[in-house]
Structures are given as C-alpha cells and as structure tokens.
Design a protein around this motif. Structure first.
Motif, PDB file in Angstrom:
ATOM      1  N   VAL A  23      40.926  23.875  50.977  1.00 11.59           N
ATOM      2  CA  VAL A  23      39.351  23.358  51.642  1.00 11.59           C
ATOM      3  C   VAL A  23      39.364  24.128  53.202  1.00 11.59           C
ATOM      4  O   VAL A  23      38.677  24.791  52.868  1.00 11.59           O
ATOM      5  CB  VAL A  23      38.744  22.093  51.943  1.00 11.59           C
ATOM      6  N   LEU A  24      40.793  23.787  53.940  1.00 13.40           N
ATOM      7  CA  LEU A  24      40.836  24.458  55.381  1.00 13.40           C
ATOM      8  C   LEU A  24      41.010  25.673  55.593  1.00 13.40           C
ATOM      9  O   LEU A  24      40.250  26.332  56.501  1.00 13.40           O
ATOM     10  CB  LEU A  24      42.345  23.606  55.584  1.00 13.40           C
ATOM     11  N   SER A  25      41.388  26.290  54.508  1.00 15.19           N
ATOM     12  CA  SER A  25      41.182  27.883  54.218  1.00 15.19           C
ATOM     13  C   SER A  25      40.287  28.318  54.220  1.00 15.19           C
ATOM     14  O   SER A  25      39.571  29.743  54.518  1.00 15.19           O
ATOM     15  CB  SER A  25      42.609  28.087  53.209  1.00 15.19           C
ATOM     16  N   ALA A  26      38.975  27.800  52.810  1.00 18.41           N
ATOM     17  CA  ALA A  26      38.123  28.327  52.730  1.00 18.41           C
ATOM     18  C   ALA A  26      36.956  27.944  54.336  1.00 18.41           C
ATOM     19  O   ALA A  26      35.996  28.647  54.620  1.00 18.41           O
ATOM     20  CB  ALA A  26      37.583  27.746  51.329  1.00 18.41           C
ATOM     21  N   PHE A  29      39.320  23.901  60.442  1.00 19.83           N
ATOM     22  CA  PHE A  29      39.598  23.214  60.358  1.00 19.83           C
ATOM     23  C   PHE A  29      38.512  22.957  60.593  1.00 19.83           C
ATOM     24  O   PHE A  29      38.232  21.310  60.158  1.00 19.83           O
ATOM     25  CB  PHE A  29      40.897  23.291  62.340  1.00 19.83           C
ATOM     26  N   ASN A  30      37.193  22.881  61.420  1.00 22.92           N
ATOM     27  CA  ASN A  30      36.616  22.717  62.634  1.00 22.92           C
ATOM     28  C   ASN A  30      34.815  22.025  60.800  1.00 22.92           C
ATOM     29  O   ASN A  30      34.707  20.847  61.211  1.00 22.92           O
ATOM     30  CB  ASN A  30      35.508  22.822  62.899  1.00 22.92           C
ATOM     31  N   ASP A  31      35.157  22.947  59.692  1.00 19.20           N
ATOM     32  CA  ASP A  31      34.608  22.606  59.043  1.00 19.20           C
ATOM     33  C   ASP A  31      34.900  22.027  57.557  1.00 19.20           C
ATOM     34  O   ASP A  31      34.248  21.857  56.809  1.00 19.20           O
ATOM     35  CB  ASP A  31      33.553  23.884  58.157  1.00 19.20           C
ATOM     36  N   ALA A  32      36.008  21.287  57.416  1.00 19.45           N
ATOM     37  CA  ALA A  32      36.617  21.283  56.227  1.00 19.45           C
ATOM     38  C   ALA A  32      36.360  19.600  56.129  1.00 19.45           C
ATOM     39  O   ALA A  32      36.878  19.022  57.560  1.00 19.45           O
ATOM     40  CB  ALA A  32      37.794  21.464  56.076  1.00 19.45           C
ATOM     41  N   ALA A  33      35.960  18.735  56.052  1.00 20.93           N
ATOM     42  CA  ALA A  33      35.423  17.368  55.941  1.00 20.93           C
ATOM     43  C   ALA A  33      36.539  16.619  55.065  1.00 20.93           C
ATOM     44  O   ALA A  33      37.028  17.579  54.157  1.00 20.93           O
ATOM     45  CB  ALA A  33      34.383  17.428  55.291  1.00 20.93           C
ATOM     46  N   TYR A  51      47.503   8.875  53.307  1.00 17.09           N
ATOM     47  CA  TYR A  51      49.027   8.743  53.278  1.00 17.09           C
ATOM     48  C   TYR A  51      48.945  10.009  54.631  1.00 17.09           C
ATOM     49  O   TYR A  51      50.089  10.984  55.181  1.00 17.09           O
ATOM     50  CB  TYR A  51      48.799  10.716  52.132  1.00 17.09           C
ATOM     51  N   PHE A  52      47.738  10.514  55.584  1.00 15.27           N
ATOM     52  CA  PHE A  52      47.434  11.082  56.286  1.00 15.27           C
ATOM     53  C   PHE A  52      46.663  10.792  57.131  1.00 15.27           C
ATOM     54  O   PHE A  52      45.637  10.453  57.205  1.00 15.27           O
ATOM     55  CB  PHE A  52      47.501  12.638  56.508  1.00 15.27           C
ATOM     56  N   THR A  53      47.426  10.519  58.792  1.00 10.37           N
ATOM     57  CA  THR A  53      46.520   9.778  59.660  1.00 10.37           C
ATOM     58  C   THR A  53      45.501  10.181  60.242  1.00 10.37           C
ATOM     59  O   THR A  53      44.013   9.341  60.205  1.00 10.37           O
ATOM     60  CB  THR A  53      47.807  10.507  60.611  1.00 10.37           C
ATOM     61  N   ASN A  54      44.885  11.624  59.679  1.00 10.28           N
ATOM     62  CA  ASN A  54      43.741  12.295  60.464  1.00 10.28           C
ATOM     63  C   ASN A  54      44.231  13.477  59.942  1.00 10.28           C
ATOM     64  O   ASN A  54      44.796  13.852  59.199  1.00 10.28           O
ATOM     65  CB  ASN A  54      43.370  12.678  61.934  1.00 10.28           C
ATOM     66  N   LYS A  55      42.707  14.269  59.882  1.00  8.99           N
ATOM     67  CA  LYS A  55      42.641  16.124  59.667  1.00  8.99           C
ATOM     68  C   LYS A  55      43.635  16.267  60.191  1.00  8.99           C
ATOM     69  O   LYS A  55      44.053  17.495  59.466  1.00  8.99           O
ATOM     70  CB  LYS A  55      40.915  16.463  59.977  1.00  8.99           C
TER      71      LYS A  55
END
Length: 212
Positions: A23-26, A29-33, A51-55
């Motif tokens: 998703v991040l690749s496609a 960063f800003n538009d990957a929810a 598993y992860f604090t934030n994006k």
C-alpha cells in the motif's frame, strides 16, 4: 482468551508488513491509510496498532525489512567474486538495479525517512550504515591486497559510489524514465575504478554479472 503463539504473532506481523509495503509503495506515505493496509492484510485496524505505534512506525519497519533483505542478498552475491574490481562492479550494479526494481521503496526512504529530524535515531540509519560499510570493507580488502590505489580512502570511495548513483538514479526516477541498469552500472563503475582521463589503450571489458 487463549494466548496466541509467537509463531502466529510473527505471521500476523509479517502479513501487516507485506500489506504495508504494497500500500505504501502504491499510494505513497501521505495517501496510505492504516485502514487500507489492514484491509490488504485481512486484519482489523486495531490489530495493526497492536504491532505498530502509528503509520510512520510501520513505514520504518517496512523499510528495515527491505534493507535487511538487500544486505543479505548483496553479501551472497559478493561471495561469487574474488577481485576488488569485480566486487565494486557488482555493488554498483546491484545498487542501481535496486533503484530500478524498487523505485517506490527507495523514494520512501529518501523523501520520508532520511530527511526527518530523528533519522539518526532510527533503525534505518543503522541498517544504512551497515549497507554502505560493505563498500568500506571491500575497499579495505582491496588496499590490503594491493588492488586499490592507496591514495584513495575507503570512505571517499563509499561516498562517491553511493552519492553518484543516487544522483544518477534520482534524475531518472524524478522524470519517470526507466533506468538502463547495464549501461549505467558499466559507466559508473568505469569512472570509479579507472577515472575519466583518456588512455592509450581501452580498459578490459567488465566481467559478465551472474548475480540475481
């Protein structure tokens, strides 16, 4: 509620990492929810946050996984070569090829992580140093075996190699033009290894690359 095994936890984390990379690749960063990443992984939004604090934390984990993979791959490839020149040519080829094959990951690193104020505190900084130190070790070995010009320091070679390739690759990436890996690697390695002054005899042709 039954406890989830460590293997199951790792499987979930790996699924989220794979979805995050996709998703991040496609989307960037800003538009990957997070919701899109969760949907791609087949989990709930809340599980992603377990598993992860934030994006950004997820992005760093995705890039760390990416870096570890290319480091392991490069070290395996370099074991195929014996001389300093062969190894430098292989490093140049692989680094340019990575820009060509994983443009989005390279772009995320350059535009989202390396420019951040806390870059030196991240796992990515440590992995980047580990990656670039491969050139330093290769140069030190070349010096010890008398295959490298002693007037050129290993760190200068490292800086010129990675800085030059980044400038070369970014020029293509920024314009959306495909990189000619073979031609670019051959020319950049030639400059690094033999300089730009004209010679009376042509250099030996580069050894065919066999790494995957």
């Amino acid at each position: 509620m039954p406890r989830i095994s460590k293997e199951r936890q790792q499987d979930r984390r790996n699924s989220i990492l794979a979805a995050g990379r996709m998703v991040l690749s496609a989307r960037g960063f800003n538009d990957a929810a997070i919701s899109a990443i969760a949907a791609e992984a087949g989990v709930s939004d809340g599980l992603v946050y377990r598993y992860f604090t934030n994006k950004r934390d997820l992005l760093i984990a995705v890039l760390a996984d990416f870096y570890e993979g290319i480091i392991d791959n490069l070290e395996v490839i370099l074991d195929q070569y014996d001389t300093f020149e062969e190894r430098i040519r292989a490093i140049v080829y692989e680094h340019i090829a990575r820009f060509a094959s994983d443009k989005e990951m390279c772009e995320l690193f350059l535009t989202e992580i390396r420019v951040s104020n806390n870059y030196r505190e991240t796992e990515i900084f440590r992995l980047n140093r580990r990656y670039t130190s491969i050139v330093v070790r290769t140069a030190q070995d070349g010096l010890a075996r008398g295959e490298m010009n002693p007037a050129i320091g290993p760190r200068l070679l490292r800086d010129m190699l990675f800085g030059g390739i980044e400038h070369f690759a970014w020029r293509h990436i920024g314009r959306g033009v495909a990189i000619d890996v073979d031609e670019g690697a051959s020319k950049i390695a030639e400059v690094l290894l033999h300089g730009v002054c004209a010679r009376s005899t042509p250099p030996n042709p580069p050894k065919a690359h066999t790494g995957k």
